[in-house]
Design an enzyme around this catalytic site. Structure first.
Site, PDB file in Angstrom:
ATOM      1  N   ASN A   1       3.252   2.650 -11.011  1.00 26.66           N
ATOM      2  CA  ASN A   1       2.012   2.653 -11.782  1.00 26.66           C
ATOM      3  C   ASN A   1       0.792   2.986 -10.940  1.00 26.66           C
ATOM      4  OD1 ASN A   1       0.070   1.594 -14.020  1.00 26.66           O
ATOM      5  ND2 ASN A   1      -0.417   0.337 -12.230  1.00 26.66           N
TER       6      ASN A   1
ATOM      7  N   TYR B   1      -6.746  15.658 -10.403  1.00 26.42           N
ATOM      8  CA  TYR B   1      -6.018  14.622 -11.137  1.00 26.42           C
ATOM      9  C   TYR B   1      -4.930  15.245 -12.006  1.00 26.42           C
ATOM     10  CZ  TYR B   1      -5.022  10.715 -14.251  1.00 26.42           C
ATOM     11  OH  TYR B   1      -4.388   9.724 -14.964  1.00 26.42           O
TER      12      TYR B   1
ATOM     13  N   ASP C   1       0.869  -1.172   0.000  1.00 29.06           N
ATOM     14  CA  ASP C   1       0.000   0.000   0.000  1.00 29.06           C
ATOM     15  C   ASP C   1       0.904   1.219   0.000  1.00 29.06           C
ATOM     16  OD1 ASP C   1      -1.739   2.089   0.448  1.00 29.06           O
ATOM     17  OD2 ASP C   1      -2.676   1.232   2.230  1.00 29.06           O
TER      18      ASP C   1
END
Length: 295
Positions: free
Chosen positions: A93, A218, A66
């Site tokens: 990623n 984002y 995590d």
């Protein structure tokens, strides 16, 4: 020596395709498929082995990770050190899309919560796991950060309707010597302004040099990831570690409700190229294997 690869967030989507592609391209390596959820990670490992149909020429292993958790990141680093003595390639990623949950859909959470969540995963999560593993990366190693053309800051890139950042930020990241601390400050500025905007009802993000809209957090996270890539490449240049970032393209994944026009295998092409290619530049942002001007 057996080369060790690690791909974060790789139980599905582009990350899964990167692991699969690496396992079929490079020989005699060990590739770690990493996921936050152990059950999903183990399931992905089983799926990968069945889908490869004997094409794998490297071993794939699963390990829980995590990237938003210090202890989880530390445990993986300690495991790699004790088991392999180091790491050769890290592919960052793992990431999330934000509250817009697909093109054309609106936010569902207050912008301050979204800012903390998205940047906490996409920027600070990437930075956390990189810091944990960086001491283990051997000379000649690679770090590949998955970014996005939505991180282009001058308003000329993909989703150009997002707008242009204030010149103070563009000027900062055009500098040949900006640092990771400068990137941290950029991220923290956005989070702070998002909180002030919720509190006051005024367009604080726009006034502060960012832009508004459902893609804002984002896009800022991906601009931050590219900036971090460039700054980090300077930090590790004396260690002969190649750091680059890339946009995988508009790939159909859970992040966009599979609306992308590229397959995950196509999206994995450039990250795999940066993880394995020869004579690559350093500290650059790529799309379709080509360097893209940034910021």
């Amino acid at each position: 020596m057996t080369k060790i690869y690690a791909v974060t967030g790789s139980n599905k989507g582009i990350g899964y395709a990167i692991v699969k592609g690496l396992s079929e391209k490079i020989s005699n390596a060990i590739i770690y498929l990493l996921a936050r959820n152990s059950a999903l990670g183990e399931s992905a490992l089983t799926k990968l082995k069945s889908e490869s149909n004997g094409k794998q020429i490297s071993e794939v292993k699963f390990h829980q990770l995590d990237i938003t958790n210090d202890e989880s990141s530390k445990r993986f680093a300690e495991y790699l050190k004790s088991t392999h003595g180091g790491l050769d390639v890290l592919v960052n990623n793992a990431g999330i899309s934000g509250n817009y949950t697909g093109l054309g859909q609106g936010n569902t959470d207050p912008i301050d919560k979204e800012a903390e969540h998205v940047l906490g995963v996409n920027y600070y999560g990437t930075k956390r796991i990189t810091n944990a593993l960086l001491p283990l990366i051997r000379p000649g190693g690679r770090i590949v950060n998955l970014c996005s053309l939505m991180g282009v800051m001058d308003g000329s890139g993909y989703m150009s309707n997002l707008g242009k950042y204030d010149e103070k930020y563009i000027h900062k990241f055009n500098s040949p010597d900006f640092t990771v601390k400068d990137v941290d400050e950029f991220v923290d500025d956005y989070i702070r302004l998002s909180k002030e905007e919720v509190k006051t009802g005024e367009p604080k993000r726009k006034q502060g040099g960012f832009f508004e809209g459902p893609y804002s957090a984002y896009a800022v996270s991906k601009a931050s990831d590219i900036a971090y890539t460039v700054a980090l490449s300077r930090v590790v240049k004396d260690r002969n570690i190649t750091v680059n970032g890339c946009c995988p393209g508009y790939v159909g994944t859970d992040l966009n409700h599979n609306s992308g026009h590229l397959t995950t295998d196509q999206g994995a092409d450039t990250p795999i190229y940066l993880a394995t290619g020869e004579n690559l530049p350093v500290g650059k942002f790529f799309s379709e294997r080509k360097v893209v001007q940034w910021p």
